[in-house]
Design an enzyme around this catalytic site. Structure first.
Site, PDB file in Angstrom:
ATOM      1  N   HIS A 155      -4.652  -3.483   8.138  1.00 42.31           N
ATOM      2  CA  HIS A 155      -3.363  -3.986   8.606  1.00 42.31           C
ATOM      3  C   HIS A 155      -2.281  -2.911   8.652  1.00 42.31           C
ATOM      4  CE1 HIS A 155      -4.639  -8.110   8.911  1.00 42.31           C
ATOM      5  NE2 HIS A 155      -5.116  -8.078   7.694  1.00 42.31           N
ATOM      6  N   GLU A 209     -13.332 -14.214   3.276  1.00 44.36           N
ATOM      7  CA  GLU A 209     -11.994 -14.694   3.617  1.00 44.36           C
ATOM      8  C   GLU A 209     -11.992 -15.710   4.760  1.00 44.36           C
ATOM      9  OE1 GLU A 209      -9.633 -11.260   4.609  1.00 44.36           O
ATOM     10  OE2 GLU A 209     -11.368 -10.160   5.342  1.00 44.36           O
ATOM     11  N   ALA A 238      -4.997 -14.563   1.910  1.00 42.65           N
ATOM     12  CA  ALA A 238      -4.181 -14.906   3.078  1.00 42.65           C
ATOM     13  C   ALA A 238      -5.038 -15.487   4.196  1.00 42.65           C
ATOM     14  CB  ALA A 238      -3.418 -13.675   3.561  1.00 42.65           C
ATOM     15  N   ASP A 239      -6.099 -14.768   4.566  1.00 43.56           N
ATOM     16  CA  ASP A 239      -6.969 -15.262   5.630  1.00 43.56           C
ATOM     17  C   ASP A 239      -7.748 -16.494   5.191  1.00 43.56           C
ATOM     18  OD1 ASP A 239      -6.695 -13.486   7.986  1.00 43.56           O
ATOM     19  OD2 ASP A 239      -7.273 -11.936   6.578  1.00 43.56           O
ATOM     20  N   GLN A 268     -15.262  -8.372   1.695  1.00 43.43           N
ATOM     21  CA  GLN A 268     -14.255  -9.427   1.626  1.00 43.43           C
ATOM     22  C   GLN A 268     -14.801 -10.748   2.153  1.00 43.43           C
ATOM     23  OE1 GLN A 268     -10.471  -6.799   2.824  1.00 43.43           O
ATOM     24  NE2 GLN A 268      -9.994  -8.959   2.482  1.00 43.43           N
TER      25      GLN A 268
END
Length: 267
Positions: A49, A153, A178-179, A151
């Site tokens: 990001h 997610e 978050a995701d 990850q």
């Protein structure tokens, strides 16, 4: 050159040590070095990001190298070509985002290992990781010292978590709050009770499978919860968020609070 490669972060995970980290999203070696002098166990250099190029990642690895904090690199995705570049510049610990299936996990494992264990391309003579060919027996040492984190997610990843945990070569699983919360139907709300229940259950399943469990919690209360649930590598802040919070807090001392953003921030 008879240097031996070591990876204190991976060794800590093997021992079950709790390791506290910080997210680096500012993309500069200067900020990375400041963070490295602060005493965090690990520093995540974010290439997903944050607008980091491979050269940016390289310079931040150089800045962190003299200090005890251990760098972890998150590339934008887990392609074989990008993983090869990131490993060649000296990364020993990778966090690969958006791993939804066991097959994806196996592909990432293969991309990070030299033959016959995998498909990592050979180019030690031009790689910082091998000190430009000066580390003896580098390929075998690299395979052994590499630490691979993936990850989880998404809803799909949750459904495949047990299969992902069975993949040989995965050292730890990181829950992307978050995701994950967005995928579960609670965007920007990782604190929702249902999301919290799922996170706690995931941490338990990860640790029960003998893997390390990781998390990013910008809220200290949430970080403490994750540690209590068994997460053993937890990032407790993001450099850019801490910077903006400090700027706003200082400005609020001299201007009315209405002129300063007071919204609660989430990652």
């Amino acid at each position: 050159m008879n240097a031996l490669l070591s990876n204190p972060f991976k060794e800590g995970l093997r021992k079950g040590d709790t390791q506290i980290g910080l997210w680096l999203s500012s993309t500069t070696s200067y900020m990375a070095e400041i963070a490295a002098t602060s005493g965090y166990d690990w520093l995540l250099i974010d290439g997903e990001h944050a607008p980091n190029t491979v050269q940016d990642l390289y310079h931040q690895l150089q800045a962190i190298a003299p200090y005890a904090s251990q760098p972890v690199i998150r590339p934008i995705e887990g392609s074989k070509a990008l993983i090869k570049q990131v490993l060649d510049i000296g990364a020993q610990t990778l966090l690969i985002p958006m791993v939804d299936t066991a097959e994806q996990a196996r592909q990432v494992v293969s991309a990070t290992r030299y033959p016959p264990l995998g498909q990592r391309g050979v180019g030690a003579s031009v790689a910082r990781a091998a000190r430009w060919g000066r580390i003896d027996n580098y390929m075998a040492q690299a395979n052994e010292s590499l630490c691979l984190l993936v990850q989880v997610e998404s809803k799909v990843a949750l459904e495949n978590l047990d299969a992902i945990l069975e993949v040989e070569g995965i050292d730890g699983v990181f829950i992307g709050p978050a995701d994950l919360s967005a995928s579960l139907g609670y965007p920007d709300n990782a604190g929702h009770p249902e999301v919290q229940r799922i996170i706690e259950a995931c941490i338990y399943r990860i640790r029960a499978a003998g893997k390390a469990a990781g998390f990013l919690a910008v809220d200290p209360t949430m970080a403490q919860k994750c540690l209590a649930w068994g997460a053993n590598f937890v990032a407790v802040g993001v450099d850019t968020m801490l910077y903006t919070e400090a700027l706003d807090s200082r400005l609020a001392m001299f201007k009315s609070v209405q002129s300063v953003s007071t919204a609660k921030r989430s990652y």
